[in-house]
Scaffold this motif. Sequence first.
Motif, PDB file in Angstrom:
ATOM      1  N   SER A 105       2.515   2.592  -7.983  1.00  0.00           N
ATOM      2  CA  SER A 105       3.385   1.739  -7.180  1.00  0.00           C
ATOM      3  C   SER A 105       3.583   2.281  -5.762  1.00  0.00           C
ATOM      4  CB  SER A 105       4.749   1.605  -7.857  1.00  0.00           C
ATOM      5  OG  SER A 105       5.290   2.888  -8.117  1.00  0.00           O
ATOM      6  N   SER A 106       3.319   3.559  -5.539  1.00  0.00           N
ATOM      7  CA  SER A 106       3.461   4.147  -4.196  1.00  0.00           C
ATOM      8  C   SER A 106       2.756   5.494  -4.149  1.00  0.00           C
ATOM      9  CB  SER A 106       4.947   4.351  -3.853  1.00  0.00           C
ATOM     10  OG  SER A 106       5.500   5.382  -4.651  1.00  0.00           O
ATOM     11  N   GLN A 110       1.214   2.093   1.773  1.00  0.00           N
ATOM     12  CA  GLN A 110       2.469   1.638   2.380  1.00  0.00           C
ATOM     13  C   GLN A 110       2.134   0.880   3.676  1.00  0.00           C
ATOM     14  OE1 GLN A 110       3.275   3.613   5.200  1.00  0.00           O
ATOM     15  NE2 GLN A 110       5.272   2.726   5.659  1.00  0.00           N
ATOM     16  N   THR A 165      -3.072  -1.274   3.710  1.00  0.00           N
ATOM     17  CA  THR A 165      -1.821  -1.515   2.983  1.00  0.00           C
ATOM     18  C   THR A 165      -2.011  -2.527   1.859  1.00  0.00           C
ATOM     19  OG1 THR A 165       0.516  -2.091   3.159  1.00  0.00           O
ATOM     20  CG2 THR A 165      -0.999  -3.316   4.584  1.00  0.00           C
ATOM     21  N   THR A 166      -1.259  -2.316   0.780  1.00  0.00           N
ATOM     22  CA  THR A 166      -1.121  -3.338  -0.268  1.00  0.00           C
ATOM     23  C   THR A 166       0.340  -3.811  -0.263  1.00  0.00           C
ATOM     24  OG1 THR A 166      -0.636  -1.641  -1.926  1.00  0.00           O
ATOM     25  CG2 THR A 166      -2.929  -2.304  -1.728  1.00  0.00           C
ATOM     26  N   VAL A 167       1.016  -3.679   0.843  1.00  0.00           N
ATOM     27  CA  VAL A 167       2.450  -3.830   1.099  1.00  0.00           C
ATOM     28  C   VAL A 167       3.149  -2.538   0.681  1.00  0.00           C
ATOM     29  CG1 VAL A 167       4.582  -5.126   0.739  1.00  0.00           C
ATOM     30  CG2 VAL A 167       2.396  -6.342   0.868  1.00  0.00           C
ATOM     31  N   ASP A 168       3.024  -2.188  -0.582  1.00  0.00           N
ATOM     32  CA  ASP A 168       3.378  -0.866  -1.082  1.00  0.00           C
ATOM     33  C   ASP A 168       2.401  -0.551  -2.195  1.00  0.00           C
ATOM     34  OD1 ASP A 168       5.347   0.890  -0.056  1.00  0.00           O
ATOM     35  OD2 ASP A 168       6.928  -0.551  -0.541  1.00  0.00           O
ATOM     36  N   GLY A 169       2.090   0.706  -2.340  1.00  0.00           N
ATOM     37  CA  GLY A 169       1.160   1.088  -3.403  1.00  0.00           C
ATOM     38  C   GLY A 169       0.622   2.474  -3.145  1.00  0.00           C
ATOM     39  N   MET A 190       1.097  -0.079 -10.594  1.00  0.00           N
ATOM     40  CA  MET A 190       0.831  -1.120  -9.589  1.00  0.00           C
ATOM     41  C   MET A 190       0.799  -2.468 -10.309  1.00  0.00           C
ATOM     42  SD  MET A 190      -2.326  -1.454  -6.884  1.00  0.00           S
ATOM     43  CE  MET A 190      -1.685  -0.406  -5.597  1.00  0.00           C
ATOM     44  N   ASN A 225      -0.064  -6.726  -5.709  1.00  0.00           N
ATOM     45  CA  ASN A 225      -0.442  -5.670  -4.754  1.00  0.00           C
ATOM     46  C   ASN A 225      -1.932  -5.335  -4.875  1.00  0.00           C
ATOM     47  OD1 ASN A 225       2.678  -4.473  -5.630  1.00  0.00           O
ATOM     48  ND2 ASN A 225       2.205  -5.033  -3.534  1.00  0.00           N
ATOM     49  N   ILE A 265      -4.118  -7.851  -3.070  1.00  0.00           N
ATOM     50  CA  ILE A 265      -4.141  -7.579  -1.628  1.00  0.00           C
ATOM     51  C   ILE A 265      -5.085  -6.402  -1.360  1.00  0.00           C
ATOM     52  CG2 ILE A 265      -2.744  -6.831   0.355  1.00  0.00           C
ATOM     53  CD1 ILE A 265      -0.349  -8.296  -0.969  1.00  0.00           C
TER      54      ILE A 265
END
Length: 365
Positions: free
Chosen positions: A58-59, A183, A189-193, A235, A239, A242
């Motif tokens: 997830s990040s 991020q 970026t995957t928006v966040d990941g 994830m 995400n 993306i």
Amino acid sequence: MTSIMLPLVKVIFPPRESLLPILESVLYSGQVAEGQQVYEFEEQFSKTFNIPHVLAMSSGTAALHAALTLAGVQPDDEVISTPMTAEPTNTSILYSGATVVWADVDPSSGNIDPESIRKSITAKTKAIVIVHYAGYPVRLAEVRAIADEFAIPLIEDCAHALGATYDGKPIGTVGDFGIFSFQAIKHMTTVDGGMLTMADAKHMTAAKKFRWFGMLKGVPRTEVDIQTIGYKYNMNNVNATIGLVQLKHIAAVLDRHISNGSYYDKQFQDAPGVGFARCDSVAKPSYWLYTLLSDHAEDIERALNAANIMASKLHRPNNFHSIFRSAKKPLPGLDQFYRRLLHIPCGWWVSDEDRERIVAVIKKG
Ligand SMILES: Cc1ncc(COP(=O)(O)O)c(C=O)c1O
């Protein structure tokens, strides 16, 4: 001169026509949690960057927490790390209950100094965390040799260094573990990941459990027996979708960062009063940011800002934070680097004309 400020960092997304139809189909597919798109993203990331064992998270912070845990870090252990980084590199060490021990940085790069790592090792050292700061590879041959000599796991924080290489090897494959961040303002970026990389596939099952409550996907929930702590670090398909589209465009993005960074290196090679971050000759940076070094950093920053060009130091050395008070020690290399540091725009949005203008302002100053 343009009146819009040229930014230091900028979010990039693929063209709408390339992203939105596929994103829409996933959003309304009824399967938005971790699933096929996540596994495909892992496979494509692995192929694109030639990194064999990867797990999407997830990040980047979640991936750091996983790497530290898989490396065996436990409460009251010591982890050697660098203060010249974004905070998650070091706050994640605190998640493990371990103590941060600073190594000093090499003032010519801002990266961790291998000799300082060696001096910081004690019987309690359980991991070494290094950061390829701003996209410039650490002196990896020396650091790897020290990790091997003392049999201490090495964790590469590659959040800034997607696409960089060292001695022909992809960044993130020299350490025992590595992490990437997707991020908002990173190269991709995957928006966040985030992505966890592992040198040894034997950690994969434990890593999967760590990212999802201590359970493995596919095992019926009524039969599962949780034996170790896991987190909600997976994830999701949105995400990952993306990420899959971003991967199709990433080569051009990285090429532009590298082209701009190499251009500056040439321009500042013999410029009086201005230097730049240096790496081993076998290292190829991916220039997430361009690291300018000068005794006149503040004057140059003012001159660039006056010309509508953003320039600044991007991070606060982590030893300045109260939460790391107990790790306090003299760090002369860091002090020298930070005083002379100035990041200047270098990414995919910096055109040939922009970079010429930036060099002209700096040389004039
Ligand atoms: C050096 C470094 N490490 C780790 C992270 C954490 O990544 P994320 O924001 O994806 O958790 C970041 C970015 O935020 C970073 O810059």
